[in-house]
Design a protein around this motif. Sequence first.
Motif, PDB file in Angstrom:
ATOM      1  N   THR A  90       0.862  -1.182   0.000  1.00 64.57           N
ATOM      2  CA  THR A  90       0.000   0.000   0.000  1.00 64.57           C
ATOM      3  C   THR A  90       0.899   1.233   0.000  1.00 64.57           C
ATOM      4  OG1 THR A  90      -0.154  -0.081   2.422  1.00 64.57           O
ATOM      5  CG2 THR A  90      -1.907  -1.140   1.158  1.00 64.57           C
ATOM      6  N   ILE A  91       0.333   2.354  -0.437  1.00 64.44           N
ATOM      7  CA  ILE A  91       1.121   3.575  -0.636  1.00 64.44           C
ATOM      8  C   ILE A  91       0.410   4.757   0.002  1.00 64.44           C
ATOM      9  CG2 ILE A  91       2.066   5.164  -2.368  1.00 64.44           C
ATOM     10  CD1 ILE A  91       2.145   2.768  -4.298  1.00 64.44           C
ATOM     11  N   ARG A  92       1.185   5.595   0.646  1.00 62.87           N
ATOM     12  CA  ARG A  92       0.683   6.904   1.064  1.00 62.87           C
ATOM     13  C   ARG A  92       1.779   7.926   0.813  1.00 62.87           C
ATOM     14  NH1 ARG A  92       1.125   4.879   6.895  1.00 62.87           N
ATOM     15  NH2 ARG A  92       3.065   5.811   7.679  1.00 62.87           N
ATOM     16  N   GLY A  93       1.401   9.202   0.716  1.00 63.50           N
ATOM     17  CA  GLY A  93       2.414  10.200   0.446  1.00 63.50           C
ATOM     18  C   GLY A  93       1.833  11.574   0.222  1.00 63.50           C
ATOM     19  N   GLU A  94       2.704  12.472  -0.250  1.00 62.74           N
ATOM     20  CA  GLU A  94       2.324  13.861  -0.485  1.00 62.74           C
ATOM     21  C   GLU A  94       2.850  14.309  -1.849  1.00 62.74           C
ATOM     22  OE1 GLU A  94       3.963  16.101   2.708  1.00 62.74           O
ATOM     23  OE2 GLU A  94       2.489  15.404   4.184  1.00 62.74           O
ATOM     24  N   LEU A  95       2.125  15.238  -2.443  1.00 61.45           N
ATOM     25  CA  LEU A  95       2.500  15.807  -3.730  1.00 61.45           C
ATOM     26  C   LEU A  95       2.807  17.281  -3.535  1.00 61.45           C
ATOM     27  CD1 LEU A  95       2.749  15.453  -6.831  1.00 61.45           C
ATOM     28  CD2 LEU A  95       0.335  16.093  -6.970  1.00 61.45           C
ATOM     29  N   LYS A  96       4.012  17.698  -3.933  1.00 65.92           N
ATOM     30  CA  LYS A  96       4.385  19.086  -3.760  1.00 65.92           C
ATOM     31  C   LYS A  96       5.346  19.490  -4.871  1.00 65.92           C
ATOM     32  CE  LYS A  96       4.816  20.705   0.352  1.00 65.92           C
ATOM     33  NZ  LYS A  96       5.296  21.021   1.730  1.00 65.92           N
ATOM     34  N   GLU A  97       5.003  20.565  -5.563  1.00 63.43           N
ATOM     35  CA  GLU A  97       5.846  21.153  -6.607  1.00 63.43           C
ATOM     36  C   GLU A  97       6.267  20.126  -7.660  1.00 63.43           C
ATOM     37  OE1 GLU A  97       9.065  23.002  -4.601  1.00 63.43           O
ATOM     38  OE2 GLU A  97       7.833  24.629  -3.779  1.00 63.43           O
ATOM     39  N   GLY A  98       5.294  19.325  -8.075  1.00 62.42           N
ATOM     40  CA  GLY A  98       5.549  18.375  -9.147  1.00 62.42           C
ATOM     41  C   GLY A  98       6.291  17.133  -8.733  1.00 62.42           C
ATOM     42  N   ARG A  99       6.522  16.954  -7.441  1.00 65.53           N
ATOM     43  CA  ARG A  99       7.207  15.757  -6.968  1.00 65.53           C
ATOM     44  C   ARG A  99       6.341  15.033  -5.947  1.00 65.53           C
ATOM     45  NH1 ARG A  99      13.378  16.770  -5.465  1.00 65.53           N
ATOM     46  NH2 ARG A  99      12.469  18.264  -3.987  1.00 65.53           N
ATOM     47  N   ALA A 100       6.388  13.715  -6.016  1.00 67.74           N
ATOM     48  CA  ALA A 100       5.597  12.900  -5.100  1.00 67.74           C
ATOM     49  C   ALA A 100       6.536  12.197  -4.130  1.00 67.74           C
ATOM     50  CB  ALA A 100       4.777  11.879  -5.875  1.00 67.74           C
ATOM     51  N   LYS A 101       6.305  12.430  -2.842  1.00 69.36           N
ATOM     52  CA  LYS A 101       7.049  11.710  -1.821  1.00 69.36           C
ATOM     53  C   LYS A 101       6.175  10.551  -1.364  1.00 69.36           C
ATOM     54  CE  LYS A 101       9.564  12.192   2.518  1.00 69.36           C
ATOM     55  NZ  LYS A 101       9.977  13.111   3.623  1.00 69.36           N
ATOM     56  N   LEU A 102       6.574   9.335  -1.716  1.00 71.69           N
ATOM     57  CA  LEU A 102       5.754   8.154  -1.474  1.00 71.69           C
ATOM     58  C   LEU A 102       6.374   7.289  -0.382  1.00 71.69           C
ATOM     59  CD1 LEU A 102       4.970   7.053  -5.158  1.00 71.69           C
ATOM     60  CD2 LEU A 102       3.692   8.640  -3.680  1.00 71.69           C
ATOM     61  N   VAL A 103       5.508   6.736   0.443  1.00 78.95           N
ATOM     62  CA  VAL A 103       5.907   5.779   1.467  1.00 78.95           C
ATOM     63  C   VAL A 103       5.250   4.442   1.133  1.00 78.95           C
ATOM     64  CG1 VAL A 103       5.852   5.198   3.921  1.00 78.95           C
ATOM     65  CG2 VAL A 103       6.149   7.580   3.210  1.00 78.95           C
ATOM     66  N   PHE A 104       6.039   3.357   1.109  1.00 80.69           N
ATOM     67  CA  PHE A 104       5.534   2.029   0.770  1.00 80.69           C
ATOM     68  C   PHE A 104       5.382   1.201   2.040  1.00 80.69           C
ATOM     69  CE2 PHE A 104       7.846   3.653  -2.870  1.00 80.69           C
ATOM     70  CZ  PHE A 104       6.977   3.389  -3.931  1.00 80.69           C
ATOM     71  N   LEU A 105       4.229   0.560   2.178  1.00 79.75           N
ATOM     72  CA  LEU A 105       3.941  -0.222   3.376  1.00 79.75           C
ATOM     73  C   LEU A 105       3.498  -1.629   3.010  1.00 79.75           C
ATOM     74  CD1 LEU A 105       2.338   2.838   3.698  1.00 79.75           C
ATOM     75  CD2 LEU A 105       2.512   2.074   6.080  1.00 79.75           C
ATOM     76  N   PHE A 106       3.928  -2.583   3.827  1.00 78.39           N
ATOM     77  CA  PHE A 106       3.409  -3.947   3.754  1.00 78.39           C
ATOM     78  C   PHE A 106       2.767  -4.265   5.098  1.00 78.39           C
ATOM     79  CE2 PHE A 106       4.077  -8.552   4.522  1.00 78.39           C
ATOM     80  CZ  PHE A 106       3.193  -9.021   3.558  1.00 78.39           C
ATOM     81  N   ARG A 107       1.451  -4.493   5.055  1.00 79.19           N
ATOM     82  CA  ARG A 107       0.683  -4.770   6.282  1.00 79.19           C
ATOM     83  C   ARG A 107       0.950  -3.715   7.354  1.00 79.19           C
ATOM     84  NH1 ARG A 107       1.576 -11.380   6.706  1.00 79.19           N
ATOM     85  NH2 ARG A 107       0.404 -11.886   4.800  1.00 79.19           N
ATOM     86  N   ASP A 108       0.858  -2.445   6.938  1.00 78.68           N
ATOM     87  CA  ASP A 108       1.001  -1.279   7.812  1.00 78.68           C
ATOM     88  C   ASP A 108       2.420  -1.065   8.329  1.00 78.68           C
ATOM     89  OD1 ASP A 108      -1.726  -0.640   7.575  1.00 78.68           O
ATOM     90  OD2 ASP A 108      -2.240  -2.018   9.200  1.00 78.68           O
TER      91      ASP A 108
END
Length: 435
Positions: A70-88
């Motif tokens: 699963t993925i969560r993150g933020e989008l700022k100034e054309g760049r995505a900072k993504l965090v990858f998770l397996f079972r939280d």
Amino acid sequence: MTWRLAALAICLASTMAKAASTPAPLDGPWQLKAKFHSGSAASTMTLGVKAEHVTGASGPLDEAGLFPLTIRGELKEGRAKLVFLFRDQVVGEGLLSAGRDKLSGQGVLYGASVDFEAVRAPTPPAHPRTYDYKPSRYQVSYGPDAPPVLTIAPGDTVRTSTLDNQGRDQALLWRGMPGNTLTGPFYVDGAMPGDTLVVHLVKVALNRDSADMSSGRLNTRAVQPTPAQTPTKGWNNRWFLDREKGIAKPATPSERLARFEVALKPMVGSIGVAPPGSQTLAAGDLGFHGGNLDYPRLIAGSTIYFPVFRQGALLSLGDGHALQGDGEITGQGLETSLDVEFKVELVKGDNLGQVWSEDADAVMVSGIDNTLDTALQMATSGLARWLKKRYGLDDSEVATVLGATVTYEIAEVVDPRPHVVARLSKSTLAMLERR
């Protein structure tokens, strides 16, 4: 008028340049590839963006292909900072810059440095193409590393040829290394792990008048160890193929086999995709990826469904047989070269987890494991899952249908793993109500 036209042209060019450099929206599916120092992994990633917050999911990006993310993150100034998770549990992160229909950047996954690259899935061509591919190089394994010989798209057709299992062509000239020599791999544009590659065998035809089948004795995996077999000295393994009459017979038969002949039934012995993870398996091996299936029903008119484990699928085929009895109990069929025509399609985001096939008469699910017992269990379980997915049957309904109508075929007993096929007729399926 001239300066006004020039000004208008400059304005249009500026607008077009801005449009070309404007990052595409992140929402939707992406083909994501993660490159490690020791290899790579690829999967479909789906993102959603709301008020600069990114959520999403990806198939496995570990090299073994085990852990969906699963993925969560933020989008700022054309760049995505993504965090990858397996079972939280956080297993990695990445900083990706968005371009036109492309994401790229660096990060860390499972403690390893990773280069990320994501593109939108290609749009299939409006008009499928037909390729006449004349092989110039061959391989004797299924794996992720052999460079593709041709890139094709869903809907495309390929007309090509295969060598025999020793690497000889239709003129009996050596063209490739022995070992169930394969034509390919063919890269299927848009194929991603988790998809199903559909291969229609349009034509499977003999292109020479001879075949070889090891036939001095039965393979020891197919018979009891005693009494010991005594092969006839000087026994000839060569067969004559009469393509006009559609029969095969030993080239130099013994007196008692002088009238022995069998009907030709050309088949593809080995066909498959790159195996799971970073595995490379010999062309004579078989498993979830297909491979040396040696199933006599894989003839012209049949369709084979492969789970995709690597980007592009990497389809290869070879090991032609003019005919083969169930089990390949001498260790070989009537080994020969072939002319083959096949068409590919894709089923996105869904597969059975094992190879299955169909023809005009039946649906067949392949079970491949270390023993005949467990191979049969795998075939039965796969056919049960197929019925649940396609018809929505519950366990009791599945047991009723299979208990009364399933048939089994032993495709292979002498290769590294036995292959048992569970078969269900389409006349039976016609009596079932789809959900």
